[in-house]
Design a protein around this motif. Structure first.
Motif, mmCIF file in Angstrom:
data_model
loop_
_atom_site.group_PDB
_atom_site.id
_atom_site.type_symbol
_atom_site.label_atom_id
_atom_site.label_comp_id
_atom_site.label_asym_id
_atom_site.label_seq_id
_atom_site.Cartn_x
_atom_site.Cartn_y
_atom_site.Cartn_z
ATOM 1 N N THR A 47 0.828 -1.210 0.000
ATOM 2 C CA THR A 47 0.000 0.000 0.000
ATOM 3 C C THR A 47 0.863 1.261 0.000
ATOM 4 O O THR A 47 0.629 2.190 -0.778
ATOM 5 C CB THR A 47 -0.928 0.013 1.227
ATOM 6 N N ILE A 48 1.869 1.285 0.874
ATOM 7 C CA ILE A 48 2.778 2.435 0.918
ATOM 8 C C ILE A 48 3.504 2.583 -0.412
ATOM 9 O O ILE A 48 3.602 3.692 -0.966
ATOM 10 C CB ILE A 48 3.813 2.273 2.050
ATOM 11 N N ALA A 49 4.009 1.473 -0.929
ATOM 12 C CA ALA A 49 4.814 1.499 -2.162
ATOM 13 C C ALA A 49 4.013 2.052 -3.334
ATOM 14 O O ALA A 49 4.506 2.919 -4.076
ATOM 15 C CB ALA A 49 5.322 0.099 -2.473
ATOM 16 N N PHE A 50 2.783 1.602 -3.517
ATOM 17 C CA PHE A 50 1.988 2.060 -4.650
ATOM 18 C C PHE A 50 1.513 3.496 -4.457
ATOM 19 O O PHE A 50 1.324 4.227 -5.436
ATOM 20 C CB PHE A 50 0.815 1.116 -4.892
ATOM 21 N N THR A 51 1.327 3.907 -3.206
ATOM 22 C CA THR A 51 0.999 5.307 -2.928
ATOM 23 C C THR A 51 2.172 6.204 -3.304
ATOM 24 O O THR A 51 1.985 7.284 -3.882
ATOM 25 C CB THR A 51 0.632 5.495 -1.451
ATOM 26 N N VAL A 52 3.386 5.745 -2.995
ATOM 27 C CA VAL A 52 4.586 6.500 -3.355
ATOM 28 C C VAL A 52 4.738 6.566 -4.872
ATOM 29 O O VAL A 52 5.111 7.618 -5.424
ATOM 30 C CB VAL A 52 5.841 5.878 -2.709
ATOM 31 N N VAL A 53 4.434 5.468 -5.573
ATOM 32 C CA VAL A 53 4.474 5.478 -7.044
ATOM 33 C C VAL A 53 3.521 6.545 -7.577
ATOM 34 O O VAL A 53 3.869 7.311 -8.483
ATOM 35 C CB VAL A 53 4.082 4.098 -7.626
ATOM 36 N N ALA A 135 8.900 7.418 -20.669
ATOM 37 C CA ALA A 135 8.914 7.457 -19.201
ATOM 38 C C ALA A 135 7.693 8.209 -18.673
ATOM 39 O O ALA A 135 7.098 7.822 -17.665
ATOM 40 C CB ALA A 135 10.198 8.116 -18.711
ATOM 41 N N LYS A 136 7.313 9.261 -19.358
ATOM 42 C CA LYS A 136 6.114 10.015 -18.971
ATOM 43 C C LYS A 136 4.864 9.172 -19.156
ATOM 44 O O LYS A 136 3.946 9.218 -18.324
ATOM 45 C CB LYS A 136 6.010 11.303 -19.798
ATOM 46 N N PHE A 137 4.826 8.403 -20.228
ATOM 47 C CA PHE A 137 3.686 7.515 -20.466
ATOM 48 C C PHE A 137 3.569 6.487 -19.344
ATOM 49 O O PHE A 137 2.475 6.203 -18.853
ATOM 50 C CB PHE A 137 3.831 6.807 -21.815
ATOM 51 N N ALA A 138 4.726 5.945 -18.932
ATOM 52 C CA ALA A 138 4.735 4.980 -17.824
ATOM 53 C C ALA A 138 4.247 5.640 -16.537
ATOM 54 O O ALA A 138 3.519 5.012 -15.749
ATOM 55 C CB ALA A 138 6.145 4.415 -17.630
ATOM 56 N N ALA A 139 4.625 6.900 -16.326
ATOM 57 C CA ALA A 139 4.185 7.628 -15.131
ATOM 58 C C ALA A 139 2.670 7.804 -15.133
ATOM 59 O O ALA A 139 2.009 7.630 -14.094
ATOM 60 C CB ALA A 139 4.873 8.992 -15.063
ATOM 61 N N VAL A 140 2.104 8.128 -16.289
ATOM 62 C CA VAL A 140 0.647 8.256 -16.405
ATOM 63 C C VAL A 140 -0.025 6.920 -16.089
ATOM 64 O O VAL A 140 -1.033 6.865 -15.369
ATOM 65 C CB VAL A 140 0.251 8.737 -17.820
ATOM 66 N N PHE A 141 0.554 5.844 -16.604
ATOM 67 C CA PHE A 141 -0.002 4.510 -16.334
ATOM 68 C C PHE A 141 0.073 4.192 -14.842
ATOM 69 O O PHE A 141 -0.852 3.611 -14.272
ATOM 70 C CB PHE A 141 0.748 3.446 -17.138
ATOM 71 N N GLY A 142 1.185 4.582 -14.192
ATOM 72 C CA GLY A 142 1.341 4.349 -12.757
ATOM 73 C C GLY A 142 0.298 5.089 -11.941
ATOM 74 O O GLY A 142 -0.174 4.584 -10.913
ATOM 75 N N ILE A 143 -0.082 6.269 -12.400
ATOM 76 C CA ILE A 143 -1.119 7.055 -11.717
ATOM 77 C C ILE A 143 -2.480 6.381 -11.881
ATOM 78 O O ILE A 143 -3.247 6.245 -10.924
ATOM 79 C CB ILE A 143 -1.156 8.489 -12.269
ATOM 80 N N ILE A 144 -2.786 5.954 -13.104
ATOM 81 C CA ILE A 144 -4.071 5.295 -13.377
ATOM 82 C C ILE A 144 -4.178 3.965 -12.617
ATOM 83 O O ILE A 144 -5.231 3.628 -12.063
ATOM 84 C CB ILE A 144 -4.246 5.066 -14.889
ATOM 85 N N ALA A 145 -3.070 3.207 -12.584
ATOM 86 C CA ALA A 145 -3.072 1.904 -11.903
ATOM 87 C C ALA A 145 -3.412 2.056 -10.424
ATOM 88 O O ALA A 145 -4.039 1.165 -9.826
ATOM 89 C CB ALA A 145 -1.705 1.237 -12.064
ATOM 90 N N PHE A 146 -3.022 3.176 -9.834
ATOM 91 C CA PHE A 146 -3.269 3.410 -8.410
ATOM 92 C C PHE A 146 -4.761 3.415 -8.081
ATOM 93 O O PHE A 146 -5.144 3.115 -6.935
ATOM 94 C CB PHE A 146 -2.637 4.736 -7.982
ATOM 95 N N LEU A 147 -5.590 3.750 -9.058
ATOM 96 C CA LEU A 147 -7.032 3.837 -8.816
ATOM 97 C C LEU A 147 -7.627 2.510 -8.358
ATOM 98 O O LEU A 147 -8.699 2.472 -7.746
ATOM 99 C CB LEU A 147 -7.745 4.319 -10.084
ATOM 100 N N ASP A 148 -6.934 1.418 -8.654
ATOM 101 C CA ASP A 148 -7.432 0.102 -8.225
ATOM 102 C C ASP A 148 -7.204 -0.130 -6.734
ATOM 103 O O ASP A 148 -7.902 -0.946 -6.128
ATOM 104 C CB ASP A 148 -6.738 -1.011 -9.029
ATOM 105 N N LEU A 149 -6.233 0.582 -6.140
ATOM 106 C CA LEU A 149 -5.902 0.341 -4.724
ATOM 107 C C LEU A 149 -7.079 0.622 -3.790
ATOM 108 O O LEU A 149 -7.371 -0.217 -2.917
ATOM 109 C CB LEU A 149 -4.674 1.167 -4.321
#
Length: 219
Positions: A47-53, A135-149
Motif C-alpha cells: 500500500t505504501i509502495a503504490f501510494t509512493v508510485v 517514461a512520462k507515459f509509464a508515469a501516467v499509467f502508474g497514476i491510473i493503476a493506483f485507482l485500483d488500490l
C-alpha cells in the motif's frame, strides 16, 4: 542508513517474538493465524509502495526530474514484490481455514488486478530506458493503476466475500495483544520498505552515473 538497517533488524526479531510468542493463539484458526501479522505487513508495504508510485509519478510529470522517476520505478518494484508476498501468504492462510488456496473473492480479484497493473507498469518503464516521452507515459499509467488500490480496500466491505474485515468501523476486531503484535510488525515493515527503497534508488543512481561516465569517455 546503518542505524536504520540496525533498527529494521531489531524490529524483525521483535516481530518474530510478537507474532509467535507474545500474541495469543486464535481460538478458531489456531496457530496458522499467526501468518496474519506478516501477511498484513506485506499488505501495508504494498500500500505504501503504490501510494509512493502515485505521488512520485505526479511529481515527475510536474517537475520532470530524474529523482521522481527513479523513486516511482523503485517503489513499484518493491510494491510488486510485497503484493506477491501478500498473495502467497494469503493463500497459505486460506487453505487450512477456508479449504482453498484461491477463490475469485472481490478483494482477491482486485488485488490480483493491482498486481498485474504494476507488473505492466514495470515493463513499460524498464522498456522506456532514457526515453523521456515513454517514461512520462509509464508515469501516467502508474497514476491510473493506483485507482485500483482503493477498490481493494472497498471491495472487502462493500462486496463481502471470504476475506475477513479486520478493522471495522468500531476500531478493529482483534484482541489487544494481537493489536500490539500487529503494530510492531507494521512499524518494522515500514522501516524495511524505507531501507529497500533507499538501496534500490541508490542502485539506479549508480547506473545513471556509469552511463554518464561512459558518455564522457566516448566524447
Amino acid at each position: 542508513m546503518k542505524l536504520l538497517m540496525g533498527l529494521t533488524f531489531v524490529g524483525m526479531i521483535a516481530s518474530l517474538y510478537m507474532a509467535f510468542i507474545y500474541a495469543p493463539t486464535e481460538m478458531v484458526m489456531g496457530n496458522i493465524q499467526r501468518i496474519f501479522y506478516f501477511h498484513m505487513g506485506a499488505v501495508w508495504v504494498a500500500t505504501i509502495a503504490f501510494t509512493v508510485v502515485f505521488i512520485a509519478s505526479i511529481q515527475y510529470l510536474r517537475k520532470q526530474t530524474r529523482f521522481w522517476d527513479i523513486m516511482a520505478y523503485s517503489s513499484a518494484e518493491i510494491g510488486v514484490l510485497f503484493t506477491t508476498l501478500t498473495i502467497i501468504t494469503g493463500s497459505i492462510w486460506a487453505k487450512p481455514v477456508w479449504g482453498t488456496w484461491w477463490t475469485w473473492d472481490p478483494q482477491l480479484t482486485t488485488t490480483f488486478i493491482l498486481w498485474i497493473l504494476y507488473i505492466v507498469y514495470l515493463i513499460l518503464r524498464s522498456s522506456a530506458g532514457s526515453d523521456v516521452k515513454k517514461a512520462k507515459f509509464a508515469a501516467v499509467f502508474g497514476i491510473i493503476a493506483f485507482l485500483d488500490l482503493p477498490l481493494v480496500y472497498a471491495s472487502a466491505r462493500l462486496m463481502r466475500g471470504i476475506s475477513p474485515v479486520v478493522f471495522g468501523g468500531r476500531g478493529g476486531g482483534i484482541a489487544p495483544q494481537m493489536m500490539v503484535a500487529l503494530l510492531v510488525c507494521l512499524i518494522t515493515f515500514t522501516l524495511l520498505y524505507i531501507v529497500l527503497l533507499k538501496q534500490r534508488m541508490d542502485i539506479e543512481e549508480m547506473k545513471d552515473e556509469v552511463t554518464r561516465m561512459k558518455l564522457e569517455e566516448a566524447l
